[in-house]
Write an enzyme that holds these catalytic residues in place. Structure first.
Site, PDB file in Angstrom:
ATOM      1  N   ASP A 114       0.828  -1.207   0.000  1.00  0.00           N
ATOM      2  CA  ASP A 114       0.000   0.000   0.000  1.00  0.00           C
ATOM      3  C   ASP A 114       0.866   1.262   0.000  1.00  0.00           C
ATOM      4  OD1 ASP A 114      -2.266   1.510   0.029  1.00  0.00           O
ATOM      5  OD2 ASP A 114      -2.806   1.095   2.111  1.00  0.00           O
ATOM      6  N   HIS A 136       2.745   3.084  -8.926  1.00  0.00           N
ATOM      7  CA  HIS A 136       2.533   1.649  -9.184  1.00  0.00           C
ATOM      8  C   HIS A 136       3.735   1.051  -9.920  1.00  0.00           C
ATOM      9  CE1 HIS A 136      -1.404   2.010  -7.587  1.00  0.00           C
ATOM     10  NE2 HIS A 136      -1.920   2.675  -8.599  1.00  0.00           N
ATOM     11  N   LEU A 164      10.561 -20.761  -4.298  1.00  0.00           N
ATOM     12  CA  LEU A 164       9.530 -19.856  -3.769  1.00  0.00           C
ATOM     13  C   LEU A 164       8.239 -19.913  -4.596  1.00  0.00           C
ATOM     14  CD1 LEU A 164       8.897 -17.260  -1.908  1.00  0.00           C
ATOM     15  CD2 LEU A 164       9.520 -15.956  -3.952  1.00  0.00           C
TER      16      LEU A 164
HETATM   17  C1  FPP Z   1      -2.231   0.177  -3.217  1.00  0.00           C
HETATM   18  O1  FPP Z   1      -1.665   1.461  -3.193  1.00  0.00           O
HETATM   19  C2  FPP Z   1      -1.592  -0.581  -4.297  1.00  0.00           C
HETATM   20  C3  FPP Z   1      -2.260  -1.162  -5.316  1.00  0.00           C
HETATM   21  C4  FPP Z   1      -3.734  -1.163  -5.432  1.00  0.00           C
HETATM   22  C5  FPP Z   1      -1.532  -1.845  -6.381  1.00  0.00           C
HETATM   23  C6  FPP Z   1      -0.375  -2.615  -5.931  1.00  0.00           C
HETATM   24  C7  FPP Z   1       0.406  -3.076  -7.093  1.00  0.00           C
HETATM   25  C8  FPP Z   1       1.751  -3.082  -7.136  1.00  0.00           C
HETATM   26  C9  FPP Z   1       2.603  -2.664  -6.017  1.00  0.00           C
HETATM   27  C10 FPP Z   1       2.474  -3.591  -8.310  1.00  0.00           C
HETATM   28  C11 FPP Z   1       2.142  -5.016  -8.552  1.00  0.00           C
HETATM   29  C12 FPP Z   1       3.081  -5.641  -9.428  1.00  0.00           C
HETATM   30  C13 FPP Z   1       2.832  -6.750 -10.133  1.00  0.00           C
HETATM   31  C14 FPP Z   1       3.953  -7.378 -10.835  1.00  0.00           C
HETATM   32  C15 FPP Z   1       1.496  -7.327 -10.261  1.00  0.00           C
HETATM   33  P1  FPP Z   1      -2.612   2.714  -3.427  1.00  0.00           P
HETATM   34  O2  FPP Z   1      -2.639   2.999  -4.889  1.00  0.00           O
HETATM   35  O3  FPP Z   1      -3.946   2.470  -2.817  1.00  0.00           O
HETATM   36  O4  FPP Z   1      -1.832   3.832  -2.648  1.00  0.00           O
HETATM   37  P2  FPP Z   1      -2.473   5.056  -1.849  1.00  0.00           P
HETATM   38  O5  FPP Z   1      -3.238   4.443  -0.697  1.00  0.00           O
HETATM   39  O6  FPP Z   1      -1.278   5.812  -1.407  1.00  0.00           O
HETATM   40  O7  FPP Z   1      -3.337   5.813  -2.804  1.00  0.00           O
END
Ligand code: FPP
Length: 258
Positions: A38, A55, A149
């Site tokens: 997050d 992201h 893994l």
């Molecule tokens: C939440 O942060 C994050 C997500 C909804 C997406 C997570 C995805 C990745 C870290 C990349 C994944 C990689 C692969 C290879 C699938 P947020 O956008 O809600 O952050 P905020 O709360 O600060 O707005």
């Protein structure tokens, strides 16, 4: 001169990391670590960048953390990459998030194969764009015999839906005479979940200072140790991951006993 100092620092920090890993490996290693990644959006906002930049950066952290998880001998790493609620985000962001598995696997599938990683997915395949599903299915197929893994992507995943689907399946199996009231217990119920064949997580990590589960593995986390950090996911790194593992190693798990 400056370059030399930088190189020396890099070498030192990597040897520190190695030493830390060796120390940690002498104690109990959690078999299954689950992560709620997050803070990507906030990381981007702090830099005046679009949310998708967060992201993208977060994707690079996935590589770092899965490599160190493999090195530590963690058996399964489950990463919450997209929840069933994330469809509510603006279309451009959803489209971007749906491209990440493909981008990641395009770049790193050979490395994952070489490192003996087995890719899996946990979530509903319905509504996923074809390109996302194809990339994942190819990776799952090509790594299915690997026994290192297990890198388990929770994608289009929501725990309440998962539980409802499990109950519906049990009702169908009961109608077909495959299961009766007496035959149902926690172990059997777990097998109807999307995480079947995986042990429950031993450790849950959530970044970015949010202290909630957000519909993630509600059944499976019943006895899991939780570790929260204010660090935003794109800033998360191997040292923070080791902090979490060390903290886990200090906890006393009693599973309701004494
Ligand atoms: C939440 O942060 C994050 C997500 C909804 C997406 C997570 C995805 C990745 C870290 C990349 C994944 C990689 C692969 C290879 C699938 P947020 O956008 O809600 O952050 P905020 O709360 O600060 O707005």
């Amino acid at each position: 001169m400056f370059e030399k100092i930088k190189l020396w620092r890099k070498k030192k920090s990597s040897s520190n990391l190695r030493e830390r890993i060796e120390m940690i490996k002498k104690r109990e290693i959690p078999a299954h670590v689950a992560v709620i990644m997050d803070g990507n959006g906030r990381w981007a906002r702090k830099r005046n960048l679009p949310r998708i930049a967060g992201h993208k950066e977060g994707m690079m952290v996935v590589r770092k953390i899965s490599r160190i998880a493999g090195e530590l001998g963690i058996k399964t790493l489950t990463l919450y990459a997209f929840s069933t609620e994330n469809w509510k985000r603006p279309k451009t962001e959803v489209d971007f998030l749906m491209k990440l598995p493909q981008d990641y696997l395009n770049d790193y599938l050979p490395e994952l194969i070489e490192e003996n990683v087995q890719v899996r997915m946990m979530g509903s395949k319905q509504n996923l764009p074809k390109h996302t599903l194809n990339a994942l299915e190819k990776a799952i197929q090509e790594t299915k015999n690997n026994n290192g893994l297990i890198l388990n992507f929770a994608l289009n995943y929501g725990s309440r839906t998962e539980i409802i689907e499990a109950v519906k399946h049990i009702i169908r199996d009961s109608r077909d005479g495959k299961i009766g009231e007496d035959g149902l217990n926690e172990e059997i119920f777990s097998q109807y979940l999307m995480s079947n064949n995986l042990p429950d997580p031993d450790l849950l990590i959530r970044t970015s200072g949010e202290i909630r589960l957000s519909n993630f593995m509600l059944w499976q986390l019943a006895y899991t140790e939780f570790w929260f950090t204010d660090v935003l996911w794109p800033d998360f790194n191997e040292q923070f991951f080791l902090d979490a593992i060390e903290e886990f190693q200090k906890r006393q798990r009693r599973f309701g006993g004494v």
